[in-house]
Design an enzyme around this catalytic site. Structure first.
Site, PDB file in Angstrom:
ATOM      1  CB  VAL A 193     114.906  55.611  58.675  1.00 63.79           C
ATOM      2  CG1 VAL A 193     114.836  56.281  57.307  1.00 63.79           C
ATOM      3  CG2 VAL A 193     115.141  56.642  59.769  1.00 63.79           C
ATOM      4  CE1 TYR A 250      91.037  57.014  56.964  1.00 65.74           C
ATOM      5  CE2 TYR A 250      93.102  57.374  55.804  1.00 65.74           C
ATOM      6  CZ  TYR A 250      92.055  57.858  56.554  1.00 65.74           C
ATOM      7  OH  TYR A 250      92.007  59.191  56.892  1.00 65.74           O
ATOM      8  CB  THR A 289      89.965  56.371  68.404  1.00 66.98           C
ATOM      9  OG1 THR A 289      89.081  57.199  67.648  1.00 66.98           O
ATOM     10  CG2 THR A 289      89.933  54.957  67.842  1.00 66.98           C
ATOM     11  NE  ARG A 298     104.701  59.684  52.778  1.00 69.11           N
ATOM     12  CZ  ARG A 298     105.411  59.153  51.791  1.00 69.11           C
ATOM     13  NH1 ARG A 298     106.096  59.940  50.967  1.00 69.11           N
ATOM     14  NH2 ARG A 298     105.452  57.835  51.615  1.00 69.11           N
TER      15      ARG A 298
END
Length: 321
Positions: free
Chosen positions: A202, A138, A36, A216
Protein backbone atom coordinates in the site's frame (compact mmCIF):
# COMPACT_ATOMS: atom_id res chain seq x y z
CA UNK A 1 -23.53 -6.74 -40.39
CA UNK A 2 -20.44 -4.53 -40.61
CA UNK A 3 -16.77 -5.41 -40.89
CA UNK A 4 -14.33 -4.04 -38.33
CA UNK A 5 -10.59 -4.13 -37.76
CA UNK A 6 -9.56 -4.36 -34.10
CA UNK A 7 -5.89 -3.52 -33.57
CA UNK A 8 -4.50 -5.00 -30.36
CA UNK A 9 -7.43 -7.39 -30.24
CA UNK A 10 -5.36 -10.16 -28.60
CA UNK A 11 -5.04 -7.99 -25.49
CA UNK A 12 -7.36 -7.62 -22.52
CA UNK A 13 -9.66 -4.76 -23.54
CA UNK A 14 -9.31 -5.27 -27.29
CA UNK A 15 -10.21 -8.94 -26.97
CA UNK A 16 -13.36 -8.22 -24.96
CA UNK A 17 -14.44 -5.53 -27.45
CA UNK A 18 -13.84 -7.95 -30.34
CA UNK A 19 -16.03 -10.51 -28.54
CA UNK A 20 -18.81 -7.94 -28.10
CA UNK A 21 -18.64 -7.06 -31.80
CA UNK A 22 -18.96 -10.73 -32.74
CA UNK A 23 -21.92 -11.17 -30.39
CA UNK A 24 -23.56 -8.20 -32.10
CA UNK A 25 -23.30 -10.08 -35.40
CA UNK A 26 -20.37 -8.26 -36.98
CA UNK A 27 -17.41 -9.50 -39.01
CA UNK A 28 -14.23 -8.94 -36.97
CA UNK A 29 -10.58 -9.02 -37.98
CA UNK A 30 -7.99 -8.78 -35.19
CA UNK A 31 -4.52 -7.38 -35.95
CA UNK A 32 -1.96 -7.95 -33.19
CA UNK A 33 1.79 -8.60 -33.09
CA UNK A 34 1.41 -10.61 -29.83
CA UNK A 35 4.15 -8.61 -28.13
CA UNK A 36 1.92 -8.29 -25.08
CA UNK A 37 -1.28 -9.99 -26.21
CA UNK A 38 -2.14 -13.69 -26.26
CA UNK A 39 -3.24 -15.77 -29.23
CA UNK A 40 -5.87 -17.42 -27.04
CA UNK A 41 -7.18 -13.95 -26.21
CA UNK A 42 -8.53 -13.59 -29.76
CA UNK A 43 -12.19 -14.62 -29.58
CA UNK A 44 -13.39 -17.56 -31.61
CA UNK A 45 -15.03 -16.39 -34.80
CA UNK A 46 -12.64 -13.49 -35.42
CA UNK A 47 -10.14 -13.53 -38.27
CA UNK A 48 -6.67 -13.20 -36.79
CA UNK A 49 -3.68 -11.54 -38.44
CA UNK A 50 -0.35 -11.59 -36.63
CA UNK A 51 1.30 -8.36 -37.68
CA UNK A 52 2.21 -4.80 -36.82
CA UNK A 53 -0.10 -1.80 -37.16
CA UNK A 54 2.51 -0.15 -39.37
CA UNK A 55 1.63 -2.79 -41.95
CA UNK A 56 -2.15 -2.35 -41.64
CA UNK A 57 -2.27 -1.16 -45.25
CA UNK A 58 -1.61 -4.76 -46.37
CA UNK A 59 -5.05 -5.79 -45.09
CA UNK A 60 -7.19 -2.65 -44.88
CA UNK A 61 -9.55 -2.01 -47.77
CA UNK A 62 -12.87 -0.29 -48.32
CA UNK A 63 -14.81 -3.33 -47.08
CA UNK A 64 -14.01 -2.29 -43.49
CA UNK A 65 -16.53 0.01 -41.86
CA UNK A 66 -14.20 1.20 -39.10
CA UNK A 67 -11.08 0.58 -37.04
CA UNK A 68 -11.06 0.16 -33.26
CA UNK A 69 -7.54 0.94 -32.13
CA UNK A 70 -6.10 -0.65 -28.96
CA UNK A 71 -2.56 -1.50 -30.06
CA UNK A 72 -0.19 0.45 -27.82
CA UNK A 73 2.52 0.16 -25.21
CA UNK A 74 0.85 0.97 -21.91
CA UNK A 75 3.15 0.54 -18.91
CA UNK A 76 3.62 3.89 -17.19
CA UNK A 77 6.85 2.90 -15.44
CA UNK A 78 8.41 1.50 -18.59
CA UNK A 79 7.49 4.64 -20.49
CA UNK A 80 9.63 6.67 -18.11
CA UNK A 81 12.76 4.59 -18.67
CA UNK A 82 12.10 3.73 -22.34
CA UNK A 83 10.26 6.76 -23.75
CA UNK A 84 11.59 6.12 -27.26
CA UNK A 85 9.62 2.85 -27.40
CA UNK A 86 6.40 4.68 -26.57
CA UNK A 87 6.86 7.51 -29.05
CA UNK A 88 7.78 5.03 -31.76
CA UNK A 89 5.02 2.52 -31.12
CA UNK A 90 2.13 4.64 -29.91
CA UNK A 91 2.66 7.73 -32.06
CA UNK A 92 4.58 6.36 -35.04
CA UNK A 93 2.39 3.27 -35.25
CA UNK A 94 -0.82 5.27 -35.11
CA UNK A 95 0.43 7.69 -37.76
CA UNK A 96 1.01 4.74 -40.10
CA UNK A 97 -2.42 3.33 -39.24
CA UNK A 98 -4.16 6.63 -40.04
CA UNK A 99 -2.32 6.76 -43.36
CA UNK A 100 -3.47 3.25 -44.22
CA UNK A 101 -7.04 4.13 -43.30
CA UNK A 102 -6.92 7.23 -45.49
CA UNK A 103 -5.54 5.24 -48.41
CA UNK A 104 -8.21 2.54 -48.04
CA UNK A 105 -11.06 4.97 -47.57
CA UNK A 106 -11.90 3.76 -44.06
CA UNK A 107 -13.26 6.91 -42.43
CA UNK A 108 -14.33 5.86 -38.94
CA UNK A 109 -12.14 5.28 -35.87
CA UNK A 110 -12.63 4.51 -32.18
CA UNK A 111 -9.45 5.12 -30.21
CA UNK A 112 -8.71 3.61 -26.82
CA UNK A 113 -7.13 6.62 -25.14
CA UNK A 114 -6.46 7.18 -21.42
CA UNK A 115 -7.29 9.58 -18.63
CA UNK A 116 -3.52 9.70 -18.02
CA UNK A 117 -3.62 12.51 -20.59
CA UNK A 118 -4.80 14.81 -17.78
CA UNK A 119 -1.92 14.19 -15.38
CA UNK A 120 -2.63 15.40 -11.84
CA UNK A 121 -6.09 16.99 -12.04
CA UNK A 122 -7.00 20.29 -10.43
CA UNK A 123 -10.45 18.94 -9.52
CA UNK A 124 -12.44 15.70 -9.62
CA UNK A 125 -14.43 14.22 -11.20
CA UNK A 126 -12.40 15.10 -14.29
CA UNK A 127 -14.28 16.59 -17.26
CA UNK A 128 -13.01 16.60 -20.85
CA UNK A 129 -12.37 20.34 -20.51
CA UNK A 130 -9.70 19.73 -17.85
CA UNK A 131 -6.17 20.86 -18.66
CA UNK A 132 -4.12 18.08 -20.26
CA UNK A 133 -0.66 17.90 -18.70
CA UNK A 134 0.44 14.25 -18.60
CA UNK A 135 3.12 13.34 -16.07
CA UNK A 136 4.72 10.47 -18.01
CA UNK A 137 5.58 9.57 -21.62
CA UNK A 138 2.73 7.04 -21.81
CA UNK A 139 0.12 9.73 -21.18
CA UNK A 140 2.01 12.18 -23.40
CA UNK A 141 2.01 9.79 -26.37
CA UNK A 142 -1.70 9.10 -26.01
CA UNK A 143 -2.37 12.83 -25.91
CA UNK A 144 -0.23 13.28 -29.03
CA UNK A 145 -2.33 10.67 -30.81
CA UNK A 146 -5.51 12.47 -29.79
CA UNK A 147 -4.12 15.67 -31.35
CA UNK A 148 -3.19 13.69 -34.46
CA UNK A 149 -6.74 12.32 -34.74
CA UNK A 150 -8.22 15.81 -34.36
CA UNK A 151 -6.08 16.99 -37.29
CA UNK A 152 -7.05 13.97 -39.39
CA UNK A 153 -10.74 14.61 -38.74
CA UNK A 154 -10.47 18.27 -39.69
CA UNK A 155 -8.36 17.78 -42.80
CA UNK A 156 -9.65 14.50 -44.20
CA UNK A 157 -13.15 13.97 -42.79
CA UNK A 158 -12.35 11.17 -40.36
CA UNK A 159 -15.14 10.45 -37.90
CA UNK A 160 -13.48 9.55 -34.61
CA UNK A 161 -14.22 8.99 -30.94
CA UNK A 162 -11.51 8.82 -28.28
CA UNK A 163 -12.43 7.15 -25.00
CA UNK A 164 -10.39 8.18 -21.95
CA UNK A 165 -10.55 6.06 -18.81
CA UNK A 166 -8.46 5.00 -15.82
CA UNK A 167 -8.61 1.46 -14.41
CA UNK A 168 -10.29 -1.36 -16.29
CA UNK A 169 -11.05 -4.47 -14.24
CA UNK A 170 -13.13 -7.62 -14.12
CA UNK A 171 -13.41 -10.29 -16.78
CA UNK A 172 -15.78 -11.32 -19.53
CA UNK A 173 -16.16 -15.01 -20.20
CA UNK A 174 -12.73 -16.46 -20.94
CA UNK A 175 -11.08 -13.03 -21.21
CA UNK A 176 -9.44 -11.18 -18.33
CA UNK A 177 -6.27 -9.46 -17.16
CA UNK A 178 -2.94 -11.27 -17.40
CA UNK A 179 -0.27 -8.67 -17.93
CA UNK A 180 3.41 -9.50 -17.62
CA UNK A 181 4.62 -7.75 -15.59
CA UNK A 182 1.41 -7.04 -13.72
CA UNK A 183 0.97 -3.52 -12.38
CA UNK A 184 -2.78 -3.20 -11.77
CA UNK A 185 -4.11 -3.33 -8.23
CA UNK A 186 -6.94 -5.87 -8.44
CA UNK A 187 -4.95 -8.65 -10.17
CA UNK A 188 -2.01 -7.96 -7.83
CA UNK A 189 -4.22 -8.40 -4.75
CA UNK A 190 -5.69 -11.55 -6.29
CA UNK A 191 -2.15 -12.91 -6.64
CA UNK A 192 -1.82 -12.55 -2.86
CA UNK A 193 -5.06 -14.50 -2.43
CA UNK A 194 -3.59 -17.24 -4.61
CA UNK A 195 -0.38 -17.36 -2.58
CA UNK A 196 1.70 -16.08 -5.46
CA UNK A 197 2.65 -12.98 -3.44
CA UNK A 198 3.31 -12.70 0.27
CA UNK A 199 1.55 -9.35 0.68
CA UNK A 200 0.19 -6.35 -1.17
CA UNK A 201 2.05 -3.05 -0.93
CA UNK A 202 0.00 0.00 0.00
CA UNK A 203 1.82 3.07 -1.26
CA UNK A 204 0.97 5.58 1.43
CA UNK A 205 -1.88 5.68 3.94
CA UNK A 206 -1.82 9.37 4.79
CA UNK A 207 -3.65 10.85 1.80
CA UNK A 208 -6.57 13.26 2.33
CA UNK A 209 -9.14 10.53 1.67
CA UNK A 210 -11.60 8.76 4.02
CA UNK A 211 -9.18 5.91 4.84
CA UNK A 212 -5.89 7.58 3.91
CA UNK A 213 -5.26 5.53 0.75
CA UNK A 214 -5.54 6.63 -2.87
CA UNK A 215 -8.94 6.58 -4.55
CA UNK A 216 -9.25 5.40 -8.14
CA UNK A 217 -11.95 4.89 -10.74
CA UNK A 218 -12.64 1.27 -11.79
CA UNK A 219 -14.69 0.28 -14.83
CA UNK A 220 -15.82 -3.25 -15.63
CA UNK A 221 -14.30 -4.35 -18.92
CA UNK A 222 -17.72 -5.33 -20.29
CA UNK A 223 -19.08 -1.84 -19.60
CA UNK A 224 -16.05 -0.46 -21.39
CA UNK A 225 -16.74 -2.69 -24.39
CA UNK A 226 -20.31 -1.41 -24.49
CA UNK A 227 -18.94 2.14 -24.70
CA UNK A 228 -16.78 1.25 -27.70
CA UNK A 229 -19.74 -0.17 -29.62
CA UNK A 230 -21.80 2.93 -28.83
CA UNK A 231 -18.87 5.09 -29.97
CA UNK A 232 -18.98 3.42 -33.39
CA UNK A 233 -22.55 4.65 -33.81
CA UNK A 234 -21.66 8.15 -32.59
CA UNK A 235 -18.64 8.70 -34.85
CA UNK A 236 -19.47 11.60 -37.19
CA UNK A 237 -17.48 12.54 -40.33
CA UNK A 238 -15.16 15.47 -39.68
CA UNK A 239 -15.59 15.34 -35.90
CA UNK A 240 -13.28 14.05 -33.19
CA UNK A 241 -15.36 13.44 -30.07
CA UNK A 242 -13.51 12.86 -26.79
CA UNK A 243 -15.37 11.16 -23.94
CA UNK A 244 -14.20 10.32 -20.45
CA UNK A 245 -15.49 7.08 -18.98
CA UNK A 246 -15.96 6.45 -15.27
CA UNK A 247 -18.21 4.46 -12.97
CA UNK A 248 -19.43 7.53 -11.10
CA UNK A 249 -17.41 6.98 -7.95
CA UNK A 250 -13.97 5.86 -6.91
CA UNK A 251 -12.74 3.12 -4.61
CA UNK A 252 -9.76 3.38 -2.29
CA UNK A 253 -6.84 0.96 -2.24
CA UNK A 254 -8.01 -0.30 1.12
CA UNK A 255 -11.58 -0.78 -0.14
CA UNK A 256 -10.23 -2.93 -2.97
CA UNK A 257 -8.15 -5.02 -0.57
CA UNK A 258 -11.08 -5.50 1.82
CA UNK A 259 -13.36 -6.47 -1.07
CA UNK A 260 -10.88 -9.08 -2.29
CA UNK A 261 -10.79 -10.53 1.24
CA UNK A 262 -14.59 -10.85 1.26
CA UNK A 263 -14.89 -12.24 -2.27
CA UNK A 264 -12.05 -14.79 -2.06
CA UNK A 265 -12.27 -15.69 1.62
CA UNK A 266 -8.49 -15.36 1.87
CA UNK A 267 -6.54 -13.16 4.26
CA UNK A 268 -4.65 -10.49 2.36
CA UNK A 269 -1.57 -9.29 4.25
CA UNK A 270 -0.73 -5.69 3.44
CA UNK A 271 2.41 -3.66 3.94
CA UNK A 272 2.33 0.12 4.03
CA UNK A 273 5.28 1.58 2.14
CA UNK A 274 6.19 5.19 1.25
CA UNK A 275 4.13 7.08 -1.28
CA UNK A 276 5.11 6.91 -4.92
CA UNK A 277 6.02 10.24 -6.46
CA UNK A 278 3.26 11.79 -8.53
CA UNK A 279 0.40 9.68 -7.17
CA UNK A 280 -2.63 12.00 -6.83
CA UNK A 281 -4.95 11.32 -3.89
CA UNK A 282 -8.08 10.93 -6.04
CA UNK A 283 -8.55 10.15 -9.75
CA UNK A 284 -12.14 9.82 -10.89
CA UNK A 285 -13.42 10.68 -14.38
CA UNK A 286 -16.73 12.33 -15.17
CA UNK A 287 -18.83 10.36 -17.66
CA UNK A 288 -21.36 13.14 -18.32
CA UNK A 289 -20.35 13.58 -21.97
CA UNK A 290 -20.46 9.82 -22.60
CA UNK A 291 -23.96 9.71 -21.13
CA UNK A 292 -25.10 12.60 -23.30
CA UNK A 293 -23.35 11.82 -26.59
CA UNK A 294 -23.07 8.03 -26.52
CA UNK A 295 -25.98 7.08 -24.30
CA UNK A 296 -23.53 5.09 -22.17
CA UNK A 297 -24.39 4.12 -18.61
CA UNK A 298 -22.26 1.52 -16.83
CA UNK A 299 -24.31 -1.31 -15.33
CA UNK A 300 -21.58 -3.29 -13.53
CA UNK A 301 -20.42 -0.71 -10.99
CA UNK A 302 -20.45 -2.91 -7.88
CA UNK A 303 -16.85 -3.45 -6.73
CA UNK A 304 -17.58 -6.91 -5.34
CA UNK A 305 -18.98 -7.99 -8.71
CA UNK A 306 -15.97 -6.63 -10.56
CA UNK A 307 -13.60 -8.47 -8.20
CA UNK A 308 -15.65 -11.69 -8.36
CA UNK A 309 -15.41 -11.78 -12.16
CA UNK A 310 -11.66 -11.15 -12.01
CA UNK A 311 -11.23 -13.84 -9.34
CA UNK A 312 -13.11 -16.43 -11.41
CA UNK A 313 -10.89 -15.69 -14.40
CA UNK A 314 -7.71 -15.82 -12.29
CA UNK A 315 -8.65 -19.22 -10.88
CA UNK A 316 -9.48 -20.58 -14.33
CA UNK A 317 -6.14 -19.47 -15.77
CA UNK A 318 -4.32 -21.08 -12.85
CA UNK A 319 -6.05 -24.40 -13.56
CA UNK A 320 -5.06 -24.26 -17.22
CA UNK A 321 -1.41 -23.37 -16.62
Amino acid sequence: MSKYLVTGGAGYVGGVVAQHLLEAGHDVTVLDNLSTGFREGVPAGATFIEGDIRDAGKWLDSSFEAVLHFAASSQVGESVVRPEKYWDNNVGGTMALLGAMREAGVRKLVFSSTAATYGEPESVPIPETAVTKPTNPYGATKLAVDHMITSEAGAHGLGAVSLRYFNVAGAYGAQGERHDPESHLIPLVLQVAQGRRDAISVYGDDYPTPDGTCVRDYIHVADLADAHLLALKAATPGEHLICNLGNGEGFSVRQVIDTVRKVTGHPIPEVVVPRRGGDPAVLVASAATARERLGWRPSRTDLAGIVADAWAFTQQISKES
